[in-house]
Enzyme design. Structure first.
Site, mmCIF file in Angstrom:
data_model
loop_
_atom_site.group_PDB
_atom_site.id
_atom_site.type_symbol
_atom_site.label_atom_id
_atom_site.label_comp_id
_atom_site.label_asym_id
_atom_site.label_seq_id
_atom_site.Cartn_x
_atom_site.Cartn_y
_atom_site.Cartn_z
ATOM 1 N N SER A 134 1.579 -2.654 9.463
ATOM 2 C CA SER A 134 1.673 -4.289 8.738
ATOM 3 C C SER A 134 1.810 -4.089 7.451
ATOM 4 O O SER A 134 2.758 -5.058 6.880
ATOM 5 C CB SER A 134 0.407 -4.941 9.065
ATOM 6 O OG SER A 134 -1.119 -4.239 8.635
ATOM 7 N N ALA A 171 -2.172 0.901 12.512
ATOM 8 C CA ALA A 171 -1.770 -0.743 12.699
ATOM 9 C C ALA A 171 -1.915 -1.338 11.223
ATOM 10 O O ALA A 171 -0.843 -2.117 10.897
ATOM 11 C CB ALA A 171 -2.718 -1.785 13.500
ATOM 12 N N TYR A 172 -2.660 -0.876 10.503
ATOM 13 C CA TYR A 172 -2.698 -1.223 9.015
ATOM 14 C C TYR A 172 -1.766 -0.803 8.123
ATOM 15 O O TYR A 172 -0.814 -1.809 7.628
ATOM 16 C CB TYR A 172 -3.869 -0.835 8.290
ATOM 17 C CG TYR A 172 -3.885 -0.801 6.836
ATOM 18 C CD1 TYR A 172 -4.658 -1.827 6.127
ATOM 19 C CD2 TYR A 172 -3.597 0.158 5.738
ATOM 20 C CE1 TYR A 172 -4.650 -2.107 4.688
ATOM 21 C CE2 TYR A 172 -3.559 0.051 4.510
ATOM 22 C CZ TYR A 172 -4.033 -1.059 3.953
ATOM 23 O OH TYR A 172 -3.981 -1.067 2.659
ATOM 24 N N ALA A 173 -1.218 0.482 8.425
ATOM 25 C CA ALA A 173 0.083 0.926 7.690
ATOM 26 C C ALA A 173 1.252 0.286 8.114
ATOM 27 O O ALA A 173 2.191 -0.039 7.348
ATOM 28 C CB ALA A 173 0.137 2.508 8.053
ATOM 29 N N ASP A 188 0.699 -1.262 -0.147
ATOM 30 C CA ASP A 188 0.108 -0.040 -0.087
ATOM 31 C C ASP A 188 0.943 1.194 -0.109
ATOM 32 O O ASP A 188 2.102 1.250 0.663
ATOM 33 C CB ASP A 188 -0.975 0.113 1.129
ATOM 34 C CG ASP A 188 -2.120 0.969 1.231
ATOM 35 O OD1 ASP A 188 -1.935 2.261 1.137
ATOM 36 O OD2 ASP A 188 -3.407 0.498 1.205
#
Length: 244
Positions: A159, A155-157, A143
């Protein structure tokens, strides 16, 4: 359940391949004549549509160890070779999606880092078994925020940044038999319920100021599959957003 495939018919495995970018990639590869294995987390019309086109669609939950282990066991039992593994399975959870922040980070890390890590290791020999002079492929769908970060999706970024880092390690570990690269999209497709104000604001974040659609990801996948040389790299699909 499929019979053991020969090395010459090694399929492409796409995790999370029944919606949006993953679905577009799966449909394109099927149209080209590839054998395709697709994972999905919940049933939807696209699952049967892909099965009707010849895909092996397997339900798999990568948010826990049992789901990862069960899927690995299935592939090792039923396939003898793989042409490519495309890690597309993803969860986009914001900072408030779960009250327990440890569970939130664990969920993001399991899907975006632990599952790809374990699959890459488990399927190394299968990727080396396909009968082709060209190297096989691992493609990590990361991403744009892996480099920039995200205040609303921390947390998304984090991971996705972990997944991007796996690209370097596995590229060095598996060369020259397997090429390992990443594709890092920003905005490619809106959701149907995205309001006009959001769309206008989102489009203004890139130099190209347009919604290119899934075809950009499809083209990037095909480029990497066709390449004999590129490995350990990230293709950014951000419309020049990094310059705005």
């Amino acid at each position: 359940m499929p019979s053991k495939l020969t090395k010459a018919s090694a399929p492409v495995l796409i995790t999370g391949g029944t919606q949006r970018l993953g679905l577009a990639i799966a449909e394109d590869l099927l149209q080209q004549g590839y054998s395709v294995i697709v994972t999905y987390r919940s049933d939807k019309p696209a699952v049967q549509a892909l099965r009707d086109k010849g895909a092996d669609c397997i339900i798999a939950d990568f948010s826990d160890e049992q789901g990862i282990s069960q899927f690995i066991a299935y592939v090792l039992e039923n396939y003898s070779a793989l042409r490519a593994v495309i890690h597309n399975a993803s969860q986009w959870l914001n900072n408030t999606a779960l009250d327990n922040q440890h569970q939130l980070m664990q969920a993001m890390w399991s899907v975006h880092v632990s599952a790809p890590y374990q699959l890459n290791i488990a399927f190394e020999e299968l990727l080396k078994n396909h009968q082709d002079q060209q190297a096989s492929d691992i493609i990590h769908m990361t991403d744009y925020v892996a480099d920039k970060g995200s205040s609303k999706h921390i947390a998304y970024a984090a991971s996705k940044a972990g997944l991007a880092n796996l690209t370097h390690s596995f590229a060095a570990k598996l060369a020259p038999a397997v090429k390992v690269n990443s594709i890092a999209p920003s905005l490619l497709m809106f959701n149907q319920d995205d309001p006009p104000e959001y769309r206008t604001k989102a489009l203004a974040k890139s130099l190209m100021a347009l919604e290119p659609g899934a075809s950009e990801a499809v083209a990037a996948v095909n480029y990497l599959l066709a390449s004999k040389y590129i490995t350990g790299r990230t293709i950014g699909l951000d419309g020049g957003r990094h310059l705005v």
